[in-house]
Write a protein that holds these residues in place. Structure first.
Motif, short mmCIF file in Angstrom:
data_model
loop_
_atom_site.label_atom_id
_atom_site.label_comp_id
_atom_site.label_asym_id
_atom_site.label_seq_id
_atom_site.Cartn_x
_atom_site.Cartn_y
_atom_site.Cartn_z
N PHE A 83 0.87 -1.26 0.02
CA PHE A 83 -0.02 0.05 -0.07
C PHE A 83 0.92 1.19 -0.08
N GLN A 84 0.34 2.48 -0.51
CA GLN A 84 0.91 3.70 -0.47
C GLN A 84 0.44 4.37 0.81
N LYS A 85 0.99 5.36 1.01
CA LYS A 85 0.87 6.50 2.16
C LYS A 85 -0.67 7.10 1.80
N ALA A 160 -3.46 4.72 5.60
CA ALA A 160 -2.19 4.33 6.10
C ALA A 160 -1.10 5.24 6.38
N PRO A 161 -0.46 5.24 7.29
CA PRO A 161 0.43 6.25 7.96
C PRO A 161 1.78 6.61 7.06
N PHE A 162 2.05 5.45 6.43
CA PHE A 162 3.34 5.43 5.55
C PHE A 162 3.01 4.44 4.23
N SER A 163 3.88 4.22 3.50
CA SER A 163 3.88 3.42 2.40
C SER A 163 4.58 1.87 2.73
N GLY A 164 4.00 0.92 2.80
CA GLY A 164 4.82 -0.12 3.37
C GLY A 164 3.81 -1.46 2.91
N GLU A 185 -1.32 -5.58 11.15
CA GLU A 185 0.01 -5.18 11.70
C GLU A 185 0.74 -4.75 10.40
N ILE A 186 1.16 -3.54 10.03
CA ILE A 186 1.98 -3.34 8.98
C ILE A 186 3.55 -2.87 9.22
#
Length: 276
Positions: A83-85, A160-164, A185-186
């Motif tokens: 996912f992206q931010k 999402a708080p960040f890309s991950g 959990e990311i």
């Protein structure tokens, strides 16, 4: 009688062997340990030459939970999905909260109109100061309620708080969740750190920025890195300390949890590398 003597002699020999076996095993273990850990001398201090193992950890690995209760109506990602931010990770059914927001907007509009009328009357001297103060306060109250309901509605979408990447899910779509219940959990798999445990006497020469290499078990690659930070606490039992490093080479194939062997040169001793 000779048969009895022979039997007793054999029994005594067997008992002695059983008693001495643990001692022999300890001696063999000590010899193997002594052979596998050789000593290096640096500035008059003995430093063992050993294999230092390390693993990759993510700089960001949060458990995402919901700030409100409700039924999950959108949950597009599963374990392993990227996912992206600012992408939507999940959305909760918030029809009741959205209705409260609409009601608060209507109430705010009403209070603003009353205040506007009272301001016109105040210019004509037809309204008291108390009535004006009450109208202003009612508008402020309505604005506060609108802001509160707006914040609740905004929490219905979990972004999402960040890309991950998602590495674990704890609930399913259409499931009712409570406030604070974990959903995902990311992990940030692009910003990785190297975590290792080294002897505490290495602090005599190990410092931030010190270079080393890491040979990866999974890929077989040899990557350059340097010390990023050193833990502020030494384990008094094992006389070790945690050290964290960062790669100077970028490799997109690396993932958190990968491990490998650290190869580091002692200062002033270029031939003394930590390796097998």
């Amino acid at each position: 009688m000779p048969i009895l003597k022979h039997f007793l002699s054999a029994a005594i020999t067997a008992c002695l062997a059983m008693l001495l076996l643990p001692l022999a095993g300890s001696t063999i273990f000590a010899a193997e340990t002594q052979e596998s850990i050789q000593a290096l001398t640096y500035q008059g201090q003995t430093i063992p030459e050993m294999v230092v193992r390390a693993q990759l950890i993510s700089t960001q690995n949060p458990i995402i939970s919901s700030n409100i209760s409700g039924t999950i109506i959108i949950m597009p990602l599963k374990d392993g999905d990227h996912f992206q931010k600012e992408d939507i990770l999940a959305q909760i059914n918030c029809k009741a909260q959205e209705s409260e927001l609409v009601l608060s907007n209507v109430l705010l509009t009403k209070k603003k109109k009353i205040l506007h009328i009272n301001q016109r009357l105040n210019e004509l001297g037809s309204v008291s100061e108390l009535e004006m103060a009450v109208s202003v306060a009612e508008v402020q109250e309505a604005e506060a309620k609108r802001s509160y309901h707006q914040s609740i509605v905004e929490q219905c979408k979990i972004t999402a708080p960040f890309s991950g990447m998602v590495v674990n899910t704890f609930v399913d779509r259409y499931q009712y969740i409570s406030e604070g219940e974990p959903i995902f959990e990311i992990i940030d798999y692009k910003n990785l750190e190297i975590e290792m445990i080294v002897p505490s006497n290495w602090l005599n020469w190990l410092s931030k920025g010190y270079p080393f290499s890491m040979e990866m078990d999974e890929t077989g690659g040899l990557l350059s890195a340097s010390i990023k930070r050193i833990s502020g606490k030494i384990d008094p039992v094992s006389h070790t300390i945690k050290v964290y490093g960062q790669f100077t080479d970028h490799d997109d194939s690396l993932l958190p949890g990968m491990s490998g062997k650290i190869i580091i040169q002692f200062p002033g001793k270029p031939d003394n590398a930590i390796n097998e």
